[in-house]
Design a protein around this motif. Structure first.
Motif, PDB file in Angstrom:
ATOM      1  N   LEU A 190       0.819  -1.206   0.000  1.00  0.00           N
ATOM      2  CA  LEU A 190       0.000   0.000   0.000  1.00  0.00           C
ATOM      3  C   LEU A 190       0.859   1.266   0.000  1.00  0.00           C
ATOM      4  O   LEU A 190       0.502   2.275  -0.613  1.00  0.00           O
ATOM      5  CB  LEU A 190      -0.952  -0.021   1.194  1.00  0.00           C
ATOM      6  N   LYS A 191       2.007   1.215   0.674  1.00  0.00           N
ATOM      7  CA  LYS A 191       2.943   2.347   0.626  1.00  0.00           C
ATOM      8  C   LYS A 191       3.492   2.522  -0.782  1.00  0.00           C
ATOM      9  O   LYS A 191       3.567   3.640  -1.300  1.00  0.00           O
ATOM     10  CB  LYS A 191       4.099   2.105   1.612  1.00  0.00           C
ATOM     11  N   PHE A 192       3.876   1.411  -1.409  1.00  0.00           N
ATOM     12  CA  PHE A 192       4.394   1.449  -2.778  1.00  0.00           C
ATOM     13  C   PHE A 192       3.359   2.094  -3.699  1.00  0.00           C
ATOM     14  O   PHE A 192       3.686   2.961  -4.518  1.00  0.00           O
ATOM     15  CB  PHE A 192       4.731   0.035  -3.251  1.00  0.00           C
ATOM     16  N   GLU A 193       2.101   1.673  -3.554  1.00  0.00           N
ATOM     17  CA  GLU A 193       1.037   2.184  -4.424  1.00  0.00           C
ATOM     18  C   GLU A 193       0.888   3.699  -4.285  1.00  0.00           C
ATOM     19  O   GLU A 193       0.820   4.424  -5.272  1.00  0.00           O
ATOM     20  CB  GLU A 193      -0.280   1.485  -4.076  1.00  0.00           C
ATOM     21  N   GLU A 194       0.847   4.178  -3.042  1.00  0.00           N
ATOM     22  CA  GLU A 194       0.709   5.628  -2.823  1.00  0.00           C
ATOM     23  C   GLU A 194       1.861   6.391  -3.455  1.00  0.00           C
ATOM     24  O   GLU A 194       1.658   7.385  -4.173  1.00  0.00           O
ATOM     25  CB  GLU A 194       0.674   5.930  -1.316  1.00  0.00           C
ATOM     26  N   LEU A 195       3.075   5.947  -3.174  1.00  0.00           N
ATOM     27  CA  LEU A 195       4.253   6.656  -3.667  1.00  0.00           C
ATOM     28  C   LEU A 195       4.403   6.503  -5.179  1.00  0.00           C
ATOM     29  O   LEU A 195       4.859   7.420  -5.866  1.00  0.00           O
ATOM     30  CB  LEU A 195       5.504   6.147  -2.944  1.00  0.00           C
ATOM     31  N   PHE A 196       3.991   5.360  -5.712  1.00  0.00           N
ATOM     32  CA  PHE A 196       4.059   5.114  -7.156  1.00  0.00           C
ATOM     33  C   PHE A 196       3.195   6.119  -7.911  1.00  0.00           C
ATOM     34  O   PHE A 196       3.631   6.711  -8.906  1.00  0.00           O
ATOM     35  CB  PHE A 196       3.601   3.681  -7.442  1.00  0.00           C
ATOM     36  N   PHE A 197       1.961   6.347  -7.453  1.00  0.00           N
ATOM     37  CA  PHE A 197       1.084   7.265  -8.183  1.00  0.00           C
ATOM     38  C   PHE A 197       1.509   8.722  -8.020  1.00  0.00           C
ATOM     39  O   PHE A 197       1.321   9.536  -8.930  1.00  0.00           O
ATOM     40  CB  PHE A 197      -0.377   7.040  -7.798  1.00  0.00           C
ATOM     41  N   ILE A 198       2.099   9.055  -6.891  1.00  0.00           N
ATOM     42  CA  ILE A 198       2.665  10.405  -6.755  1.00  0.00           C
ATOM     43  C   ILE A 198       3.805  10.591  -7.754  1.00  0.00           C
ATOM     44  O   ILE A 198       3.886  11.607  -8.456  1.00  0.00           O
ATOM     45  CB  ILE A 198       3.152  10.634  -5.305  1.00  0.00           C
ATOM     46  N   GLN A 199       4.697   9.588  -7.835  1.00  0.00           N
ATOM     47  CA  GLN A 199       5.817   9.686  -8.775  1.00  0.00           C
ATOM     48  C   GLN A 199       5.331   9.665 -10.220  1.00  0.00           C
ATOM     49  O   GLN A 199       5.864  10.385 -11.076  1.00  0.00           O
ATOM     50  CB  GLN A 199       6.808   8.547  -8.526  1.00  0.00           C
ATOM     51  N   SER A 605       2.583  19.031   2.191  1.00  0.00           N
ATOM     52  CA  SER A 605       1.912  20.241   1.716  1.00  0.00           C
ATOM     53  C   SER A 605       2.144  20.493   0.234  1.00  0.00           C
ATOM     54  O   SER A 605       1.344  21.149  -0.413  1.00  0.00           O
ATOM     55  CB  SER A 605       2.394  21.456   2.515  1.00  0.00           C
ATOM     56  N   GLY A 606       3.237  19.948  -0.324  1.00  0.00           N
ATOM     57  CA  GLY A 606       3.494  20.168  -1.745  1.00  0.00           C
ATOM     58  C   GLY A 606       3.172  18.983  -2.626  1.00  0.00           C
ATOM     59  O   GLY A 606       3.497  18.990  -3.806  1.00  0.00           O
ATOM     60  N   LEU A 607       2.518  17.949  -2.083  1.00  0.00           N
ATOM     61  CA  LEU A 607       2.271  16.739  -2.858  1.00  0.00           C
ATOM     62  C   LEU A 607       0.961  16.824  -3.639  1.00  0.00           C
ATOM     63  O   LEU A 607       0.010  17.473  -3.202  1.00  0.00           O
ATOM     64  CB  LEU A 607       2.211  15.518  -1.929  1.00  0.00           C
ATOM     65  N   PRO A 608       0.896  16.153  -4.792  1.00  0.00           N
ATOM     66  CA  PRO A 608      -0.344  16.185  -5.583  1.00  0.00           C
ATOM     67  C   PRO A 608      -1.473  15.379  -4.945  1.00  0.00           C
ATOM     68  O   PRO A 608      -2.638  15.670  -5.163  1.00  0.00           O
ATOM     69  CB  PRO A 608       0.070  15.582  -6.924  1.00  0.00           C
ATOM     70  N   PHE A 609      -1.133  14.333  -4.183  1.00  0.00           N
ATOM     71  CA  PHE A 609      -2.136  13.504  -3.517  1.00  0.00           C
ATOM     72  C   PHE A 609      -1.729  13.322  -2.062  1.00  0.00           C
ATOM     73  O   PHE A 609      -0.550  13.329  -1.730  1.00  0.00           O
ATOM     74  CB  PHE A 609      -2.243  12.115  -4.171  1.00  0.00           C
ATOM     75  N   ASP A 610      -2.711  13.117  -1.207  1.00  0.00           N
ATOM     76  CA  ASP A 610      -2.427  12.900   0.211  1.00  0.00           C
ATOM     77  C   ASP A 610      -1.815  11.523   0.440  1.00  0.00           C
ATOM     78  O   ASP A 610      -2.113  10.567  -0.267  1.00  0.00           O
ATOM     79  CB  ASP A 610      -3.713  13.004   1.036  1.00  0.00           C
ATOM     80  N   LEU A 611      -0.973  11.447   1.472  1.00  0.00           N
ATOM     81  CA  LEU A 611      -0.441  10.161   1.924  1.00  0.00           C
ATOM     82  C   LEU A 611      -1.292   9.670   3.093  1.00  0.00           C
ATOM     83  O   LEU A 611      -1.560  10.420   4.021  1.00  0.00           O
ATOM     84  CB  LEU A 611       1.009  10.308   2.382  1.00  0.00           C
ATOM     85  N   HIS A 612      -1.703   8.405   3.041  1.00  0.00           N
ATOM     86  CA  HIS A 612      -2.486   7.827   4.130  1.00  0.00           C
ATOM     87  C   HIS A 612      -1.690   6.774   4.910  1.00  0.00           C
ATOM     88  O   HIS A 612      -2.009   6.498   6.060  1.00  0.00           O
ATOM     89  CB  HIS A 612      -3.767   7.180   3.586  1.00  0.00           C
ATOM     90  N   ILE A 613      -0.679   6.196   4.275  1.00  0.00           N
ATOM     91  CA  ILE A 613       0.070   5.133   4.954  1.00  0.00           C
ATOM     92  C   ILE A 613       1.581   5.279   4.772  1.00  0.00           C
ATOM     93  O   ILE A 613       2.350   4.946   5.659  1.00  0.00           O
ATOM     94  CB  ILE A 613      -0.410   3.733   4.471  1.00  0.00           C
ATOM     95  N   ALA A 614       2.017   5.799   3.620  1.00  0.00           N
ATOM     96  CA  ALA A 614       3.455   5.972   3.379  1.00  0.00           C
ATOM     97  C   ALA A 614       3.959   7.199   4.132  1.00  0.00           C
ATOM     98  O   ALA A 614       3.199   8.101   4.470  1.00  0.00           O
ATOM     99  CB  ALA A 614       3.725   6.122   1.883  1.00  0.00           C
TER     100      ALA A 614
END
Length: 666
Positions: A190-199, A605-614
């Motif tokens: 789930l951490k990978f998924e969050e960070l993957f879509f931000i990247q 604060s500068g991210l396109p999507f919120d992090l919930h687990i990463a």
């Protein structure tokens, strides 16, 4: 599905059952089977509480509730599963506000392995959605998705390449893991998924920008060459030469430059900025340099004026809130006529009446101090988007650089100019004040100047200002023959600027200040920085303050003053400051020491999507893997038009937050 993305913040091992006799300490939550044999209210009105006796068959303990009493329904001699942290009172164990679940309502998930604990608000608790209520809701949802499954968000090839579990398995095991290994594997996925879509979002934006038309500036002309050969104040470091070359490659490419220039305090970023502005002039373009404060804008103006004093053909002007209407009219006319090559200013630069003849390069100092809308107004002052160079003296940890600034190209100045001596840093307690005063006296008698900085934290503003004033009065009493200035953010701008001017000109030997001097003060003769109550500052802020000294050829010093008794983490911060001057090492240490709890709100604060687990503070390795995976996909399919990649485009569209019309702005 959104509910399932509300992840547990910790887990408690519910596979073990205790008896009251087996309780050993107050730090471990325990669960016990037993019955309530009696209960009764104590006190009246708001002071009322309920006390109950809980019996596990061989021993008893007390249960106490202070709140929510009117909702409490306790049944005598009914088997309950008690869960909570014990506390010791009058040599007996008791539980305050324990969780009680009738045994016939206990589900297998609640007693098998790790039980999830959820963050909830007061409003949620009032609706029955405390951690226990959340668990019950999640248990029902997990039962449902076990049977039906959930649609994947990541392609099978990526799942296999990075050894990830499937999304259904991850969501089941993040809420009700059968063991620690299953929980860790679920969280990694789930951490990978969050960070993957931000990247994926950031790198896609970067690829779009790399195709955006930009002004071509291929000429290295007479202004650049004349300054470089005849008027450089000192030889450029290897890092400065490398950075200038990287920037020029962007400026001559025909594509718009969006580059972040990181350089530690005193590393020579302003000189690099001037060289870039001279490249722009040689190609017929104007440059503007936007600074967050008038002090910093004036500092840039003074620095550039001195560097260019023998080159009158390079015309530099200053525009700030203090520029009068009488001064503005000819300045605006000269700017529109192309008679100003470099305009330095503050927010005043974005005013509608400020129009350039041919703006080709925008340099933003400490861009985090400006909003997106403010920066966007500069872009509209040019026919096509100008080249953008963002400068920061705040070293950015690698994980943060790859996310918040991941769509910018990055240049780093990692060498200090020749002749600069590393600042020596010492940690003293306030009990050693006499030694510090002797040191100040010795430095001032040698002709040096001294900063003494006090914290100004808003929650304790009155107290802090009192400390500052008391510190100023004490220094005046201790050093009656020295001239001392005082500066803080509550002063009128005119008074503050006058006090700063006196210190910068050398009229005063000691400057007592708050962190208003953190950015923008360059006094080469100031060689001592004393930071009072250093325990109240973060590592990066301490490093920024230290950077106000060490700007001349003399040996400079930073003294961190704290109370004698300080916390372990505070002592670690002080030790790191004493051990290194490397801003990047300090930024990484700050990220690790402050941890995800303290840092992630700021970092996100500068991210396109919120992090919930990463966590950007602790999941650097997963972030690197996610970036590699996203980069590989975009290298093959930059616009995600292949049918195979439709899964990613759909998910990005679902995740995208409202970004207005500013998605192309750095």
């Amino acid at each position: 599905m959104d509910m399932l993305r509300q992840y547990p913040y910790r887990y408690v091992d519910r596979s073990k059952f205790y008896t009251i006799a087996q309780i050993e300490d107050e730090d471990t939550a325990v669960q016990i089977k037993g019955v309530i044999t009696e209960w009764h209210p104590i006190g009246v009105g708001k002071a009322q509480r309920i006390s109950a006796t809980f019996n596990d068959g061989s021993h008893t303990c007390e249960l106490v509730w202070f709140q929510g009493i009117k909702y409490l329904k306790l049944m005598l001699n009914t088997p309950y599963l008690l869960f909570g942290k014990p506390s010791r009172f009058n040599h007996e164990w008791n539980f305050v506000h324990p969780e009680l679940t009738p045994m016939d309502k206990v589900t297998p998930e609640m007693t098998q392995g790790l039980e999830p604990m959820y963050e909830t608000s007061e409003a949620m608790k009032r609706c029955g959605l405390n951690s226990k209520g959340m668990r019950q809701t999640m248990a029902a949802l997990v039962t449902e998705i076990r049977e039906s499954g959930v649609p994947e968000t990541i392609g099978l090839d990526v799942v296999q390449q990075w050894h990830l579990c499937g999304l259904t398995e991850a969501l089941v095991n993040v809420h009700f893991p059968k063991d620690i290994a299953a929980m860790q594997k679920a969280r990694e996925r789930l951490k990978f998924e969050e960070l993957f879509f931000i990247q994926l979002h950031i790198l896609r934006q970067k690829k779009k920008r790399e195709q955006k038309e930009g002004y071509q500036m291929p000429i290295v002309g007479k202004c650049f060459n004349r300054f470089y050969k005849d008027y450089l104040p000192f030889a450029l470091t290897g890092a400065q030469k490398r950075v200038v070359k990287e920037i020029w490659e962007d400026m001559r490419s025909g594509k718009q430059m969006n580059r972040l220039l990181q350089g530690d305090v005193g590393s020579g970023k302003t000189l690099v900025a001037l060289l870039c502005a001279l490249l722009a002039k040689d190609n017929g373009f104007q440059t503007c340099i936007m600074a967050p404060t008038e002090i910093l804008a004036n500092q840039h103006m003074d620095t550039l004026t001195k560097l260019l004093q023998t080159m009158p053909e390079v015309r530099v002007a200053l525009l700030t809130g203090s520029t009068t209407k009488k001064q503005r009219e000819p300045l605006h006319a000269a700017l529109q006529a192309g008679e100003i090559d470099i305009l330095i200013g503050t927010h005043a630069l974005i005013e509608d009446e400020v129009q350039f003849a041919r703006l080709g390069l925008v340099i933003i100092d400490e861009q985090h101090r400006f909003g997106v809308k403010q920066r966007s107004k500069l872009w509209n002052k040019s026919e096509i988007a100008p080249h953008v160079l963002v400068m920061t003296a705040t070293p950015i940890p690698r994980t943060l650089a790859m996310t918040v600034h991941g769509d910018l190209s990055t240049s780093i100045i990692d060498e200090l100019p020749p002749g600069r001596k590393p600042i020596q840093t010492f940690h003293y307690s306030i009990q050693q004040r006499k030694s510090i005063n002797d040191f100040i006296r010795k430095q001032v008698e040698a002709g040096r100047q001294v900063y003494v900085v006090y914290p100004l934290i808003k929650e304790n503003e009155k107290l802090d200002l009192q400390d500052l004033q008391n510190g100023y009065n004490t220094l005046c009493d201790t050093f009656p023959n020295y001239r001392i200035s005082m500066v803080h953010g509550q002063m009128k701008a005119k008074d503050k600027d006058e006090q700063m001017r006196r210190f910068i000109s050398g009229e005063t030997q000691i400057l007592v200040a708050t962190t208003v001097i953190e950015v923008g003060v360059n006094v080469p003769n100031a060689s001592v920085m004393i930071i009072e109550n250093a325990e109240r500052f973060g590592l990066s802020q301490l490093h920024q303050l230290r950077g106000r000294v060490g700007r001349g050829a003399e040996q400079s010093f930073c003294v961190l003053l704290t109370k004698m008794e300080i916390a372990k983490e505070t002592r670690q911060r002080m030790n790191i400051m004493v051990a290194t001057n490397d801003g990047f090492r300090i930024a990484e240490a700050d990220l690790q020491l402050r941890g995800p709890g303290d840092m992630d709100g700021t970092l996100q604060s500068g991210l396109p999507f919120d992090l919930h687990i990463a966590s950007l503070a602790t999941d650097g390795q997963i972030l690197l893997q996610a970036r590699q995976a996203a980069s590989a996909i975009l290298d093959q399919d930059p616009n995600l038009t292949d049918e195979h990649n439709a899964i990613y485009k759909r998910q990005l569209d679902r995740l995208r937050i409202e970004t207005g019309h500013y998605s192309d702005i750095s």
